[in-house]
Design an enzyme around this catalytic site. Structure first.
Site, PDB file in Angstrom:
ATOM      1  N   CYS A 101       0.882  -0.901  -0.096  1.00 35.80           N
ATOM      2  CA  CYS A 101       0.119   0.060   0.124  1.00 35.80           C
ATOM      3  C   CYS A 101       0.953   1.252   0.180  1.00 35.80           C
ATOM      4  CB  CYS A 101      -0.931   0.029   1.322  1.00 35.80           C
ATOM      5  SG  CYS A 101      -1.813  -1.534   1.585  1.00 35.80           S
ATOM      6  N   ARG A 126       4.750   0.562  -6.227  1.00 35.31           N
ATOM      7  CA  ARG A 126       4.899  -0.522  -4.986  1.00 35.31           C
ATOM      8  C   ARG A 126       3.884  -1.510  -5.277  1.00 35.31           C
ATOM      9  NH1 ARG A 126       6.719   2.209  -0.202  1.00 35.31           N
ATOM     10  NH2 ARG A 126       5.265   1.189   1.082  1.00 35.31           N
ATOM     11  N   TRP A 180      -3.224  -2.448  -1.469  1.00 36.17           N
ATOM     12  CA  TRP A 180      -2.563  -3.916  -1.963  1.00 36.17           C
ATOM     13  C   TRP A 180      -3.574  -4.824  -1.130  1.00 36.17           C
ATOM     14  CZ3 TRP A 180       0.469  -8.299  -0.579  1.00 36.17           C
ATOM     15  CH2 TRP A 180       1.081  -8.822  -1.537  1.00 36.17           C
ATOM     16  N   ASN A 188      -1.804   1.342   6.151  1.00 37.48           N
ATOM     17  CA  ASN A 188      -0.821   0.507   5.545  1.00 37.48           C
ATOM     18  C   ASN A 188      -0.482  -0.609   6.442  1.00 37.48           C
ATOM     19  OD1 ASN A 188       1.096  -0.954   3.881  1.00 37.48           O
ATOM     20  ND2 ASN A 188       2.270   0.848   3.685  1.00 37.48           N
ATOM     21  N   GLY A 189      -0.559  -1.977   5.968  1.00 38.35           N
ATOM     22  CA  GLY A 189      -0.168  -2.842   7.223  1.00 38.35           C
ATOM     23  C   GLY A 189      -1.326  -3.588   7.536  1.00 38.35           C
ATOM     24  N   GLU A 216      18.014 -15.666 -11.296  1.00 36.06           N
ATOM     25  CA  GLU A 216      17.508 -14.307 -11.518  1.00 36.06           C
ATOM     26  C   GLU A 216      16.799 -14.242 -12.770  1.00 36.06           C
ATOM     27  OE1 GLU A 216      16.827 -11.974  -9.562  1.00 36.06           O
ATOM     28  OE2 GLU A 216      16.704 -10.209 -10.653  1.00 36.06           O
ATOM     29  N   LYS A 242      13.041 -13.170 -13.257  1.00 38.82           N
ATOM     30  CA  LYS A 242      12.727 -12.121 -14.068  1.00 38.82           C
ATOM     31  C   LYS A 242      11.487 -12.086 -14.994  1.00 38.82           C
ATOM     32  CE  LYS A 242      13.642  -9.324 -12.242  1.00 38.82           C
ATOM     33  NZ  LYS A 242      14.497  -9.044 -11.054  1.00 38.82           N
ATOM     34  N   GLU A 288       8.324 -13.052 -13.281  1.00 41.48           N
ATOM     35  CA  GLU A 288       7.452 -11.922 -12.787  1.00 41.48           C
ATOM     36  C   GLU A 288       6.843 -10.855 -13.787  1.00 41.48           C
ATOM     37  OE1 GLU A 288       9.853  -9.279  -9.739  1.00 41.48           O
ATOM     38  OE2 GLU A 288      11.275 -10.117 -10.851  1.00 41.48           O
ATOM     39  N   HIS A 343      18.804 -34.452 -12.094  1.00 38.82           N
ATOM     40  CA  HIS A 343      18.076 -34.933 -11.047  1.00 38.82           C
ATOM     41  C   HIS A 343      16.582 -34.925 -10.718  1.00 38.82           C
ATOM     42  CE1 HIS A 343      22.178 -35.966  -9.489  1.00 38.82           C
ATOM     43  NE2 HIS A 343      22.494 -34.926  -9.806  1.00 38.82           N
ATOM     44  N   LYS A 381       6.298  -3.740  -4.862  1.00 39.53           N
ATOM     45  CA  LYS A 381       7.789  -3.276  -4.879  1.00 39.53           C
ATOM     46  C   LYS A 381       8.628  -3.436  -3.494  1.00 39.53           C
ATOM     47  CE  LYS A 381      11.413  -1.435  -6.881  1.00 39.53           C
ATOM     48  NZ  LYS A 381      12.075  -2.524  -7.712  1.00 39.53           N
TER      49      LYS A 381
HETATM   50  C1  F6R Z   1      12.003  -9.241  -7.902  1.00 36.67           C
HETATM   51  C2  F6R Z   1      11.801  -8.323  -6.767  1.00 36.67           C
HETATM   52  C3  F6R Z   1      11.788  -9.116  -5.363  1.00 36.67           C
HETATM   53  C4  F6R Z   1      12.372  -8.383  -4.467  1.00 36.67           C
HETATM   54  C5  F6R Z   1      12.175  -8.804  -2.980  1.00 36.67           C
HETATM   55  C6  F6R Z   1      13.245  -8.203  -2.031  1.00 36.67           C
HETATM   56  O1  F6R Z   1      12.306  -8.197  -8.833  1.00 36.67           O
HETATM   57  O2  F6R Z   1      12.029  -7.199  -6.796  1.00 36.67           O
HETATM   58  O3  F6R Z   1      11.944 -10.085  -5.422  1.00 36.67           O
HETATM   59  O4  F6R Z   1      13.993  -8.655  -4.632  1.00 36.67           O
HETATM   60  O5  F6R Z   1      10.879  -8.552  -2.709  1.00 36.67           O
HETATM   61  O6  F6R Z   1      13.124  -6.988  -1.999  1.00 36.67           O
HETATM   62  P1  F6R Z   1      14.241  -6.064  -1.000  1.00 36.67           P
HETATM   63  O7  F6R Z   1      15.484  -6.053  -1.848  1.00 36.67           O
HETATM   64  O8  F6R Z   1      13.597  -4.609  -1.224  1.00 36.67           O
HETATM   65  O9  F6R Z   1      14.339  -6.407   0.255  1.00 36.67           O
END
Ligand code: F6R
Length: 616
Positions: free
Chosen positions: A2, A27, A77, A101-102, A488, A492, A495, A511, A611
């Site tokens: 949020c 976010r 959210w 928020n929370g 990674e 990506k 996502e 395996h 985010k």
């Molecule tokens: C992937 C992504 C998430 C963050 C994860 C941790 O693209 O952005 O997987 O890496 O939520 O976020 P931080 O680094 O802010 O702790």
């Protein structure tokens, strides 16, 4: 998660709130709304879905609202209750209007109390319940601030609220107890308040980060701070942010994500400049003196935790720290580490890595370790973020604001931070690292060449995405330093394009996962010319023999590899093994991006993602 924006002052508030919420869109959210004073009453406009649905309710005519100078806005959210208009914030409970928020954990208990008092909540949210608590306290004669304070003391959970009341026009109350709140004085007079600094910095770069258990009162005169428990006035330190509002615009790129990939060379240089001191430090990996360096020097072992993409950076960190610094390094997902019973040996330094500095699970590890008296270090991209205040010391990366939900340039600079730590500690243990530092300094130039829009790499990546995007699924494989990049790459792709993808260590394929391979599967093989190259090629042969389409990413001129691939992206030859991950990750990011463009997904705000993950 949020997003909250609040304002009181001299500027027309409706457009300011909508613009501020736009800055917070990254976010992640599924409904939005604003509330503002209009002729002494608070008007609310909100909607499920995107912020544009709220903006449309003003029919692009803000004229009738130019006399409105106080309001709050929110992107939600969904946690308690579906992402509907009714559940969207702000919520009204009588003359009280609020955003939140929370999570309120004693939600059921508060709900029974509210129902007993004869109130009928209109939504399924925990937020509305809090509004009723405030309303009841104000009806007993308390001021808005005292009513919010008293109500907050009766709830449990990690959350922040921002509240208005028609009984006290021109006052905004914010409380932080968990989810972040950032505040600044409006230079024209007034107060700005938001979940992070992005909506604020175009008005004032001197901001205050509220700590847990603090209240801010904003009026046209400015901002005052109070302790939540005692109600006493407190002084707060202002933090000066070096981000500019221009960095928050797309600057001609179709998506933030692409812009942020192209910013990687600059983010690399900025982080290098921030972390090193080439003039006085004697070490050829000249880390600038700061408290975190002392903690690293004292550590006998490292335990590093992170989530998501940051977890992939710490996996790479382990390779480098063990290889160069010879320091035993354990890595773990924060959400796993915090709920097991780890054995922490004396001399262990626990490091939390989080680009946002706000990830709940990573922060929980730092807090738990502090309680045990274990030294803690943070690595983050956000000055003033929670980890920067709670860990014993902190290192910053200098990626600038990252708006695309999918982490790119922050991962890039996290990798650099690990390499610099490893090189510096390694030199202290006799490793020959001078040549490597020289190569690091040259890397941004090389990378800029690789990113040339009309260059071979970009055209290969686009071609591969065009041919491969209808395929059923993707495996990314790599060994050694390429393994975290395989993870990674798969993350990506999942996502932002919602395609099934998995990252595997090359040696693990046989395996189990190899059972999945058929002619509808793509295997992205990361095989630069390094010490793992030949082993990875063997893994490639195994999947090719079973019909998989191969996208190889390796060293230009590697005839053996390119002849085995359906698509091949060649990286410049002669790059140090330790620097290859920087090039490889850029290619997998671009491949995911191009594939997502073809799929037509919402690249900067992928569905269901946020985010900064400030709840567990
Ligand atoms: C992937 C992504 C998430 C963050 C994860 C941790 O693209 O952005 O997987 O890496 O939520 O976020 P931080 O680094 O802010 O702790």
């Amino acid at each position: 998660m949020c997003g909250i924006v609040g304002y009181v002052g001299k500027r027309p508030v409706v457009e300011l709130l909508l613009k501020g919420l736009k800055r917070l869109e990254y976010r992640g959210y599924d409904s939005a709304g604003v509330a503002f004073f209009q002729n002494g009453k608070i008007e609310i406009k909100k909607s499920e879905g995107k912020l544009d649905n709220v903006a449309k309710q003003f029919k692009e005519n803000f004229e009738p609202y130019t006399n409105s100078y106080c309001g709050i806005g929110h992107t939600r959210w969904a946690t308690h209750g579906k992402p509907t208009t009714q559940n969207a914030h702000p919520h009204r409970t009588g003359h009280v209007v609020l955003v939140h928020n929370g999570i309120i954990e004693n939600y059921q208990e508060i709900r029974s109390e509210i129902l007993n008092h004869g109130h009928q909540p209109a939504s399924e949210t925990d937020t509305e319940l809090f509004g009723y608590l405030v309303l009841d306290e104000m009806n007993k004669g308390l001021s808005l601030k005292d009513a919010v304070r008293k109500s907050f003391l009766s709830i449990k959970g990690s959350c922040s609220v921002v509240v208005l009341s028609e009984k006290e026009p021109g006052t905004i109350i914010g409380v932080r107890h968990g989810s972040p709140l950032v505040v600044a004085q409006d230079p024209l007079g007034g107060a700005l308040l938001a979940s992070d600094a992005q909506p604020i910095i175009e008005y004032n770069k001197e901001v205050v980060f509220l700590d847990h258990g603090e209240i801010v009162v904003g009026t046209e005169k400015g901002i005052d701070f109070f302790d939540l428990k005692s109600g006493k006035s407190i002084e707060k330190k202002r933090v000066s942010l070096d981000w500019s509002s221009e960095q928050l615009d797309k600057q001609g790129f179709p998506h933030y994500m692409l812009k942020e990939i192209y910013e990687q060379p600059n983010a690399f240089v900025d982080t290098l400049n921030l972390m090193i001191d080439r003039f006085t430090a004697k070490n050829p990996f000249p880390l600038a003196k700061q408290p975190g360096v002392e903690l690293l020097y004292k550590a006998k072992e490292l335990q590093i935790v992170a989530c998501g993409t940051s977890y992939h950076a710490i996996l790479l960190g382990k390779y480098w720290l063990e290889k160069w610094a010879k320091i035993p390094t354990q890595v773990d997902l924060s959400s796993e580490f915090r709920y097991r019973a780890p054995v922490i040996k004396p001399g262990t330094l626990v490091i939390g890595v989080t680009q946002s500095g706000e990830t709940a699970d990573t922060l929980a590890v730092i807090r738990d370790m502090k309680q045990l008296g274990v030294p803690t270090l943070g690595l983050t991209n956000v000055r003033g973020s929670t980890i920067s205040r709670e860990a014993d010391a902190v290192f910053y990366t200098a990626s600038g604001p990252e708006v695309g939900v999918a982490a790119t340039k922050t991962f890039f600079t996290q990798m650099l931070a690990f390499l610099l730590w490893a090189g510096n500690l390694g030199f202290n243990h006799g490793a020959k690292v001078s040549y490597l530092f020289q190569k690091i300094v040259e890397l941004p130039h090389l990378l800029k060449d690789c990113l040339s829009p009309d260059g071979e790499i970009i055209s290969e990546v686009k071609n591969a995405a065009k041919t491969l995007f209808p395929m059923k699924g993707f495996f990314f494989i790599g060994r050694g330093l390429s393994f975290p990049i395989a993870l990674e790459g798969a993350l990506k792709l999942k996502e932002i394009s919602y395609v099934h993808a998995e990252g595997y260590a090359g040696g693990e394929l046989k395996h189990g996962p190899i059972a999945m391979i058929d002619d509808q599967m793509v295997v992205v093989v990361l095989a630069p010319q390094d010490c793992w190259h030949d082993k990875t090629i063997s893994n490639l042969e195994e999947v090719k023999a079973r019909g998989a389409k191969i996208l190889g990413i390796g060293t230009r001129g590697d005839k053996m590899l390119s002849s085995l691939c359906h698509h091949f992206v060649g990286l410049p030859p002669g790059v140090e093994e330790d620097l290859m991950p920087f090039l490889l990750v850029t290619v997998v990011q671009l491949f995911s991006y191009e594939l997502a463009v073809l799929k037509g997904t919402d690249i900067d705000q992928p569905r269901n993602l946020a985010k900064s993950v400030t709840v567990e």
